[in-house]
Design an enzyme around this catalytic site. Sequence first.
Site, PDB file in Angstrom:
ATOM      1  N   THR A  83      43.568  27.347  42.562  1.00  0.00           N
ATOM      2  CA  THR A  83      42.576  26.686  41.708  1.00  0.00           C
ATOM      3  C   THR A  83      41.321  27.562  41.647  1.00  0.00           C
ATOM      4  O   THR A  83      41.170  28.481  42.455  1.00  0.00           O
ATOM      5  CB  THR A  83      42.249  25.270  42.240  1.00  0.00           C
ATOM      6  OG1 THR A  83      41.653  25.382  43.531  1.00  0.00           O
ATOM      7  CG2 THR A  83      43.490  24.403  42.325  1.00  0.00           C
ATOM      8  N   GLY A 141      42.668  42.050  44.233  1.00  0.00           N
ATOM      9  CA  GLY A 141      43.844  41.811  43.390  1.00  0.00           C
ATOM     10  C   GLY A 141      45.151  42.297  43.986  1.00  0.00           C
ATOM     11  O   GLY A 141      45.576  41.832  45.040  1.00  0.00           O
ATOM     12  N   GLY A 194      41.298  37.457  30.584  1.00  0.00           N
ATOM     13  CA  GLY A 194      41.628  36.662  31.776  1.00  0.00           C
ATOM     14  C   GLY A 194      41.209  37.298  33.085  1.00  0.00           C
ATOM     15  O   GLY A 194      41.692  36.919  34.143  1.00  0.00           O
ATOM     16  N   GLU A 197      36.049  35.280  36.269  1.00  0.00           N
ATOM     17  CA  GLU A 197      36.150  33.977  36.912  1.00  0.00           C
ATOM     18  C   GLU A 197      35.939  32.878  35.864  1.00  0.00           C
ATOM     19  O   GLU A 197      35.358  33.127  34.798  1.00  0.00           O
ATOM     20  CB  GLU A 197      35.065  33.846  37.986  1.00  0.00           C
ATOM     21  CG  GLU A 197      35.215  34.805  39.143  1.00  0.00           C
ATOM     22  CD  GLU A 197      36.530  34.582  39.887  1.00  0.00           C
ATOM     23  OE1 GLU A 197      36.706  33.557  40.534  1.00  0.00           O
ATOM     24  OE2 GLU A 197      37.394  35.473  39.808  1.00  0.00           O
ATOM     25  N   LYS A 212      34.066  38.489  48.414  1.00  0.00           N
ATOM     26  CA  LYS A 212      35.173  39.314  48.905  1.00  0.00           C
ATOM     27  C   LYS A 212      34.731  40.146  50.109  1.00  0.00           C
ATOM     28  O   LYS A 212      35.498  40.353  51.049  1.00  0.00           O
ATOM     29  CB  LYS A 212      35.693  40.213  47.775  1.00  0.00           C
ATOM     30  CG  LYS A 212      36.419  39.414  46.694  1.00  0.00           C
ATOM     31  CD  LYS A 212      36.613  40.237  45.437  1.00  0.00           C
ATOM     32  CE  LYS A 212      37.424  39.488  44.390  1.00  0.00           C
ATOM     33  NZ  LYS A 212      37.339  40.108  43.069  1.00  0.00           N
ATOM     34  N   GLY A 306      43.729  40.223  37.025  1.00  0.00           N
ATOM     35  CA  GLY A 306      44.840  40.092  36.071  1.00  0.00           C
ATOM     36  C   GLY A 306      45.866  39.129  36.626  1.00  0.00           C
ATOM     37  O   GLY A 306      46.036  39.008  37.839  1.00  0.00           O
TER      38      GLY A 306
END
Length: 329
Positions: A83, A141, A194, A197, A212, A306
């Site tokens: 989410t 990522g 996309g 955030e 992060k 991504g």
Amino acid sequence: MMKVALIGLGSVGRGVAGMIQKKDLGITITGIADSKSGAMDPAGLDIASLLANKGRNGSCGDREISASDVIKKADYDALIEVTPTNALSGEPAIGYIKSALLRKKHVVTSNKGPVALAYKELRALAEKNGVALRYEATVAGAIPIMHTLEHGLLGNEILALYGVLNGTCNYILTRMAAEGLTYEQALMEAREMGYAEADPTYDVMGIDAAIKLVILANSVWGDSKQLSDVDRTGIDLLTPDALRLAADLGCTIRLIAEAIPRKHILRVSPRILEKNHPLVVDGTLNALTLETDMAKEITLIGRGAGSIETASAIIGDLLYINDRYVHRA
Ligand code: HSE
């Protein structure tokens, strides 16, 4: 077959569902929920039709079934929690994760809020219940940074780390410098693709990179750092003139996150770097240099944002758990 429940059907959730459906990974989705609806079937759900529902009417399943219902009632081995990040409260994701851990279910998340805000508590709960909590997808990522730290660099002391940790900012800076786009145009592109955030101010104000950095620092050094401990400047006030000036000097600008414990530095800020610096990567690439005692410097480069790229990190965590815990049980 490993059974998973997937909570969240934004860009990352759809990527994970799509890859589980497409590739023969030995994973089946038995529970799914978006913000408005849910579905459960212990024999495995028809993901194609649920995704088609989502495309048609904005919700994947039954509006009487919530994400909490799926987490508490579905038959699954691991929860995939993807989410959107809430950096202030970490909710509702912290509640979702606790609820799964208390049912002795493994958890894999891409959600930075819970890991940055409540990592120690959640890890203790996972350990108490004999299950795994993995979060490779929260940082950089597709780059397997957590696996590298946990396995590849075992025995090394990590002395410092530096990196480009936000794909959206890197994409904006690259597009502004290369194509002369305005900041607004480049941000719009990043959103459309996309990468950004749900709330893109997290990206451009350096909050996402700072979260992060906190996750990395707490993982590497067992610290209890918080977002407020990061000295943070974003790229939101950067002008095309600043980029042109850097270019005139044969340089460019990148948003760099750095943690250097020996100097008490925990910082995110735009920095002028020579174009051939290892951290000058383009587009949505992330780059992370680890300074270690034995291996010396190691730089990892890969896609930092991504849908499918993030799914790669999540699926890596799931298969690791399957191999380590589920498969052996
Ligand atoms: N918005 C994030 C980024 C997504 O641009 O890096 C990956 O965490």
